[in-house]
Design an enzyme around this catalytic site. Sequence first.
Site, PDB file in Angstrom:
ATOM      1  N   ASP A   1      -9.586   0.139 -24.963  1.00  0.00           N
ATOM      2  CA  ASP A   1      -9.943   0.180 -23.545  1.00  0.00           C
ATOM      3  C   ASP A   1      -9.715   1.557 -22.926  1.00  0.00           C
ATOM      4  OD1 ASP A   1     -10.792  -2.388 -23.113  1.00  0.00           O
ATOM      5  OD2 ASP A   1      -8.806  -3.146 -22.553  1.00  0.00           O
TER       6      ASP A   1
ATOM      7  N   PRO B   1       0.826  -1.220   0.000  1.00  0.00           N
ATOM      8  CA  PRO B   1       0.000   0.000   0.000  1.00  0.00           C
ATOM      9  C   PRO B   1       0.857   1.265   0.000  1.00  0.00           C
ATOM     10  CG  PRO B   1      -0.071  -1.078   2.154  1.00  0.00           C
ATOM     11  CD  PRO B   1       0.681  -1.989   1.235  1.00  0.00           C
TER      12      PRO B   1
ATOM     13  N   GLU C   1       2.034  -7.460   8.982  1.00  0.00           N
ATOM     14  CA  GLU C   1       2.417  -6.047   8.946  1.00  0.00           C
ATOM     15  C   GLU C   1       3.331  -5.722   7.770  1.00  0.00           C
ATOM     16  OE1 GLU C   1       1.068  -3.655  10.727  1.00  0.00           O
ATOM     17  OE2 GLU C   1      -0.161  -5.280  11.536  1.00  0.00           O
TER      18      GLU C   1
ATOM     19  N   ARG D   1      -2.981  -9.401 -20.044  1.00  0.00           N
ATOM     20  CA  ARG D   1      -3.925  -9.158 -21.128  1.00  0.00           C
ATOM     21  C   ARG D   1      -3.368  -8.202 -22.192  1.00  0.00           C
ATOM     22  NH1 ARG D   1      -7.285  -4.905 -21.139  1.00  0.00           N
ATOM     23  NH2 ARG D   1      -9.069  -6.070 -21.919  1.00  0.00           N
TER      24      ARG D   1
HETATM   25  N1  SAM Z   1       1.440  -2.247   7.740  1.00  0.00           N
HETATM   26  C1  SAM Z   1       1.456  -2.108   6.313  1.00  0.00           C
HETATM   27  C2  SAM Z   1       1.326  -0.656   5.937  1.00  0.00           C
HETATM   28  O1  SAM Z   1       0.495   0.030   6.547  1.00  0.00           O
HETATM   29  O2  SAM Z   1       1.999  -0.224   4.986  1.00  0.00           O
HETATM   30  C3  SAM Z   1       0.316  -2.843   5.684  1.00  0.00           C
HETATM   31  C4  SAM Z   1       0.506  -4.293   5.643  1.00  0.00           C
HETATM   32  S1  SAM Z   1      -0.816  -5.124   4.816  1.00  0.00           S
HETATM   33  C5  SAM Z   1      -1.888  -5.527   6.158  1.00  0.00           C
HETATM   34  C6  SAM Z   1      -0.129  -6.680   4.410  1.00  0.00           C
HETATM   35  C7  SAM Z   1       0.356  -6.817   2.984  1.00  0.00           C
HETATM   36  O3  SAM Z   1      -0.746  -6.695   2.097  1.00  0.00           O
HETATM   37  C8  SAM Z   1       1.359  -5.797   2.506  1.00  0.00           C
HETATM   38  O4  SAM Z   1       2.673  -6.131   2.875  1.00  0.00           O
HETATM   39  C9  SAM Z   1       1.150  -5.819   1.006  1.00  0.00           C
HETATM   40  O5  SAM Z   1       1.902  -6.854   0.396  1.00  0.00           O
HETATM   41  C10 SAM Z   1      -0.325  -6.161   0.861  1.00  0.00           C
HETATM   42  N2  SAM Z   1      -1.187  -4.993   0.568  1.00  0.00           N
HETATM   43  C11 SAM Z   1      -2.113  -4.462   1.373  1.00  0.00           C
HETATM   44  N3  SAM Z   1      -2.746  -3.445   0.813  1.00  0.00           N
HETATM   45  C12 SAM Z   1      -2.222  -3.309  -0.432  1.00  0.00           C
HETATM   46  C13 SAM Z   1      -2.462  -2.416  -1.514  1.00  0.00           C
HETATM   47  N4  SAM Z   1      -3.360  -1.431  -1.451  1.00  0.00           N
HETATM   48  N5  SAM Z   1      -1.741  -2.581  -2.649  1.00  0.00           N
HETATM   49  C14 SAM Z   1      -0.814  -3.549  -2.746  1.00  0.00           C
HETATM   50  N6  SAM Z   1      -0.522  -4.409  -1.726  1.00  0.00           N
HETATM   51  C15 SAM Z   1      -1.217  -4.301  -0.595  1.00  0.00           C
END
Ligand code: SAM
Length: 245
Positions: free
Chosen positions: A170, A91, A118, A155
């Site tokens: 698209d 994220p 996390e 794709r």
């Molecule tokens: N504590 C982290 C933070 O706030 O940055 C979030 C960890 S999240 C609960 C667990 C995993 O989900 C991340 O390491 C990532 O690989 C994935 N993830 C969660 N949200 C995501 C998003 N919006 N885009 C891409 N990967 C995501």
Amino acid sequence: MFQGPFRDSILKRAQARGLVRIAVHNLRDFASGRHRITDERPYGGGAGMVLKAEPVYQALRALGARPTVRAVGRARLQAVRPSPWCVYLSPQGRILTQATAERLTTQRWLILLCGHYEGLDERMLAFVDEELSIGDYVLTGGELPAMVLADAVARLLPGVVKEPASVAQDSFRGGLRLDYPQYTRPENWRGVKVPNVLLSGHHAQIARWRQATALLATRDKRPDLLERQPMTPQERRLLQGVSLR
Ligand code: SAM
């Protein structure tokens, strides 16, 4: 988790025809010890667990990942490349866009690294070429984002979608514009008719109508896109001159 999306429909056929290869690796296979533990409590305390460095490192090494420019400097890197492009789904990454997906099609191999809990031990970012997010919200793991990215990239590869024209038109292809509205049979659905121009057989007029309605869709649904890429004088003229019925 990956079985459904990767074993169904277009992605399934693309793999069967050898147009794309997707392999799923389990981090636990790269963990040592009887319990093959992949997570630990974070240093400094706090909630949740963190994916340990060593199993992630072993997995990345097995897949051919190398430290990135950021980690070792350009000169040393040239000696150790080529290696697959490593994307950490996070994220905290830049938001995945169509342009990013197009850029990633030029890589021969991608490693899509999925976090959990996390996230990863920060030291693993030395092996990550790029962090990508699928939106400003937090999911439980990187699996769904990895599937989204794999689908968006696959794709675009030649032959994966049967008709290249359908990919070319698209939303977001060739700029920040949405796709035009689509209609199919019946011509009159409960009193609501298909726009006349689509039944006219007049290709030039249909093309103009589609361009104009795509612009209107962009203006109405995603005005932020027009702020980022304003209408050209030609697009403005098109909107003034076209009949939308
Ligand atoms: N504590 C982290 C933070 O706030 O940055 C979030 C960890 S999240 C609960 C667990 C995993 O989900 C991340 O390491 C990532 O690989 C994935 N993830 C969660 N949200 C995501 C998003 N919006 N885009 C891409 N990967 C995501």
